[in-house]
Design a protein around this motif. Structure first.
Motif, PDB file in Angstrom:
ATOM      1  N   ALA A 177      58.272  25.712  31.167  1.00  0.00           N
ATOM      2  CA  ALA A 177      57.904  24.990  29.954  1.00  0.00           C
ATOM      3  C   ALA A 177      56.804  25.739  29.197  1.00  0.00           C
ATOM      4  O   ALA A 177      56.839  25.837  27.959  1.00  0.00           O
ATOM      5  CB  ALA A 177      57.436  23.581  30.304  1.00  0.00           C
ATOM      6  N   ASN A 178      55.835  26.281  29.926  1.00  0.00           N
ATOM      7  CA  ASN A 178      54.762  27.028  29.273  1.00  0.00           C
ATOM      8  C   ASN A 178      55.279  28.326  28.650  1.00  0.00           C
ATOM      9  O   ASN A 178      54.835  28.735  27.572  1.00  0.00           O
ATOM     10  CB  ASN A 178      53.649  27.327  30.277  1.00  0.00           C
ATOM     11  CG  ASN A 178      52.856  26.090  30.649  1.00  0.00           C
ATOM     12  OD1 ASN A 178      52.743  25.160  29.848  1.00  0.00           O
ATOM     13  ND2 ASN A 178      52.318  26.057  31.857  1.00  0.00           N
ATOM     14  N   ALA A 179      56.225  28.984  29.332  1.00  0.00           N
ATOM     15  CA  ALA A 179      56.813  30.205  28.781  1.00  0.00           C
ATOM     16  C   ALA A 179      57.604  29.883  27.515  1.00  0.00           C
ATOM     17  O   ALA A 179      57.547  30.634  26.527  1.00  0.00           O
ATOM     18  CB  ALA A 179      57.722  30.864  29.819  1.00  0.00           C
ATOM     19  N   LEU A 180      58.320  28.777  27.528  1.00  0.00           N
ATOM     20  CA  LEU A 180      59.063  28.363  26.339  1.00  0.00           C
ATOM     21  C   LEU A 180      58.106  28.050  25.198  1.00  0.00           C
ATOM     22  O   LEU A 180      58.357  28.414  24.038  1.00  0.00           O
ATOM     23  CB  LEU A 180      59.918  27.133  26.663  1.00  0.00           C
ATOM     24  CG  LEU A 180      60.654  26.501  25.479  1.00  0.00           C
ATOM     25  CD1 LEU A 180      61.680  27.474  24.906  1.00  0.00           C
ATOM     26  CD2 LEU A 180      61.327  25.198  25.904  1.00  0.00           C
ATOM     27  N   LEU A 181      57.012  27.377  25.523  1.00  0.00           N
ATOM     28  CA  LEU A 181      56.032  27.020  24.505  1.00  0.00           C
ATOM     29  C   LEU A 181      55.511  28.255  23.784  1.00  0.00           C
ATOM     30  O   LEU A 181      55.336  28.248  22.555  1.00  0.00           O
ATOM     31  CB  LEU A 181      54.889  26.243  25.149  1.00  0.00           C
ATOM     32  CG  LEU A 181      53.854  25.617  24.216  1.00  0.00           C
ATOM     33  CD1 LEU A 181      54.510  24.645  23.258  1.00  0.00           C
ATOM     34  CD2 LEU A 181      52.781  24.915  25.033  1.00  0.00           C
ATOM     35  N   LYS A 182      55.283  29.330  24.514  1.00  0.00           N
ATOM     36  CA  LYS A 182      54.815  30.568  23.890  1.00  0.00           C
ATOM     37  C   LYS A 182      55.838  31.100  22.890  1.00  0.00           C
ATOM     38  O   LYS A 182      55.478  31.614  21.819  1.00  0.00           O
ATOM     39  CB  LYS A 182      54.522  31.620  24.960  1.00  0.00           C
ATOM     40  CG  LYS A 182      53.314  31.296  25.820  1.00  0.00           C
ATOM     41  CD  LYS A 182      53.086  32.366  26.872  1.00  0.00           C
ATOM     42  CE  LYS A 182      51.888  32.013  27.761  1.00  0.00           C
ATOM     43  NZ  LYS A 182      51.692  33.025  28.828  1.00  0.00           N
ATOM     44  N   SER A 183      57.115  30.959  23.215  1.00  0.00           N
ATOM     45  CA  SER A 183      58.166  31.409  22.295  1.00  0.00           C
ATOM     46  C   SER A 183      58.191  30.557  21.036  1.00  0.00           C
ATOM     47  O   SER A 183      58.412  31.056  19.927  1.00  0.00           O
ATOM     48  CB  SER A 183      59.531  31.350  22.987  1.00  0.00           C
ATOM     49  OG  SER A 183      59.581  32.245  24.078  1.00  0.00           O
ATOM     50  N   LEU A 184      57.962  29.253  21.197  1.00  0.00           N
ATOM     51  CA  LEU A 184      58.018  28.346  20.043  1.00  0.00           C
ATOM     52  C   LEU A 184      56.812  28.511  19.134  1.00  0.00           C
ATOM     53  O   LEU A 184      56.863  28.127  17.960  1.00  0.00           O
ATOM     54  CB  LEU A 184      58.118  26.892  20.526  1.00  0.00           C
ATOM     55  CG  LEU A 184      59.312  26.554  21.415  1.00  0.00           C
ATOM     56  CD1 LEU A 184      59.340  25.060  21.708  1.00  0.00           C
ATOM     57  CD2 LEU A 184      60.618  26.988  20.774  1.00  0.00           C
ATOM     58  N   GLU A 185      55.725  29.048  19.666  1.00  0.00           N
ATOM     59  CA  GLU A 185      54.520  29.225  18.852  1.00  0.00           C
ATOM     60  C   GLU A 185      54.634  30.403  17.894  1.00  0.00           C
ATOM     61  O   GLU A 185      53.846  30.512  16.958  1.00  0.00           O
ATOM     62  CB  GLU A 185      53.307  29.416  19.775  1.00  0.00           C
ATOM     63  CG  GLU A 185      52.900  28.134  20.509  1.00  0.00           C
ATOM     64  CD  GLU A 185      51.832  28.380  21.561  1.00  0.00           C
ATOM     65  OE1 GLU A 185      51.640  29.570  21.923  1.00  0.00           O
ATOM     66  OE2 GLU A 185      51.210  27.409  22.023  1.00  0.00           O
ATOM     67  N   GLU A 186      55.599  31.279  18.134  1.00  0.00           N
ATOM     68  CA  GLU A 186      55.780  32.460  17.289  1.00  0.00           C
ATOM     69  C   GLU A 186      57.025  32.271  16.414  1.00  0.00           C
ATOM     70  O   GLU A 186      58.063  31.867  16.903  1.00  0.00           O
ATOM     71  CB  GLU A 186      55.960  33.704  18.163  1.00  0.00           C
ATOM     72  CG  GLU A 186      54.826  33.923  19.145  1.00  0.00           C
ATOM     73  CD  GLU A 186      55.166  34.984  20.187  1.00  0.00           C
ATOM     74  OE1 GLU A 186      56.211  35.645  20.023  1.00  0.00           O
ATOM     75  OE2 GLU A 186      54.392  35.124  21.155  1.00  0.00           O
ATOM     76  N   PRO A 187      56.940  32.532  15.104  1.00  0.00           N
ATOM     77  CA  PRO A 187      58.127  32.414  14.238  1.00  0.00           C
ATOM     78  C   PRO A 187      59.236  33.332  14.736  1.00  0.00           C
ATOM     79  O   PRO A 187      59.002  34.491  15.081  1.00  0.00           O
ATOM     80  CB  PRO A 187      57.609  32.860  12.866  1.00  0.00           C
ATOM     81  CG  PRO A 187      56.122  32.699  12.937  1.00  0.00           C
ATOM     82  CD  PRO A 187      55.747  32.964  14.359  1.00  0.00           C
TER      83      PRO A 187
END
Length: 312
Positions: free
Chosen positions: A146-156
């Motif tokens: 979930a944290n790894a996914l969150l990092k992806s969602l934070e970047e356009p």
């Protein structure tokens, strides 16, 4: 049989399979959500969270969205998605090279799965449409994933659309929900399916639900049920957990018709989240063939403690 007949039969069979996959998303009760998706398609949000509906309906609707964003039918020729062109068919079958479908229905979504997707996110889509990253039953994401996914969602991520599927948004980390455009499919009917009488299995699950509500209020009756010989097996226990999840969704959305939903409605949102976590643990335990009586007794004890401690 001629080669032409064989090819035709294969194509017909494939078309039928695609139609069956899409049927849950094309039901009339989801017309409102499909309308929203068509309006969003002109400028698709990076992340959509689809809640509500059933597991099959959420999965089918995510594939409908993927087909809509990638359909090659010219707008002058008909309504998109056509569900018949090569791009639509490949997206629906999850064979498209710009499709990543992480399936959490049978086991948790691992951090390695998310890392594999992140490895290509810096590249443009391989075809002319959108790259689709669908996380089916995203509540099964491990903490690291979930944290790894969150990092992806934070970047356009231009050209990439993420779709998170979950029974209720409360099942996901608030930070994931806050980055998502939330669409709510029509909630499953409480009790019988729409337009149909409740079958024997549904009635049985409802009786267990009533017994759970009674135990949470009075502390009596439950253990006699689980100890009764032949009254409980893994299949029954799984149906009871699904019933409990559905009634929790009903309580959250103000449709408290059953005894169990009314019990849930009497506690606050924090308790709702914790009950949901308990139900998820029960579901996982049953998948791993833990004794169903032990699982059901733990479920009843936890629900009773949570509801007695946090009355709203």
């Amino acid at each position: 049989m001629s080669s032409h007949a064989s090819v035709d039969d294969t194509a017909a069979r494939s078309a039928l399979e695609l139609e069956q996959i899409m049927a849950p998303a094309l039901a009339s009760r989801h017309a409102r959500v499909r309308g929203f998706l068509h309006r969003l398609a002109a400028n698709p949000p990076q992340v959509i969270l689809m809640e509500g509906g059933t597991v099959e309906e959420r999965a089918a609707m995510s594939l409908y969205w993927a087909a809509l964003l990638n359909c090659t039918l010219d707008a002058s020729q008909g309504e998109r998605p056509c569900l018949a062109c090569s791009a639509c068919a490949q997206m629906i079958a999850r064979h498209h090279r710009d499709m990543f479908f992480l399936d959490g229905r049978e086991e948790s979504i691992k951090i390695d799965d998310v890392r594999a997707v992140r490895g290509v996110l810096g590249e443009p889509p391989r075809d002319n449409g959108q790259r689709m990253v669908i996380l089916c039953e995203a509540q099964s994401l491990g903490v690291e994933a979930a944290n790894a996914l969150l990092k992806s969602l934070e970047e356009p991520r231009p050209g990439t659309s993420f779709v998170l599927l979950a029974p209720q948004r409360e099942r996901l980390l608030p930070t994931l929900v806050s980055r998502s455009w939330v669409l709510t499919l029509a909630w499953p009917e409480s009790g019988a399916t729409e337009g149909a009488a409740a079958g024997p299995q549904e009635v049985e699950a409802g009786e267990w639900g009533d017994a759970l509500a009674e135990f949470a209020r009075t502390g009596s009756g439950w253990f006699q049920r689980t100890a009764s010989k032949g009254s409980l097996d893994n299949g029954v226990a799984q149906r009871v957990v699904v019933y409990c999840q559905r009634e929790l969704a009903a309580a959250i959305t103000g449709r408290s018709q059953s005894d169990l939903a009314r019990l849930y409605a009497g506690v606050d949102s924090l308790v709702h989240r914790r009950i949901d976590e308990v139900l998820a643990e029960c579901q996982e335990s049953l998948v791993y063939n833990v004794n169903p009586a032990i699982v059901m007794d733990w479920l009843a004890t936890r629900v009773a403690l949570l509801c007695s401690a946090r009355r709203s």
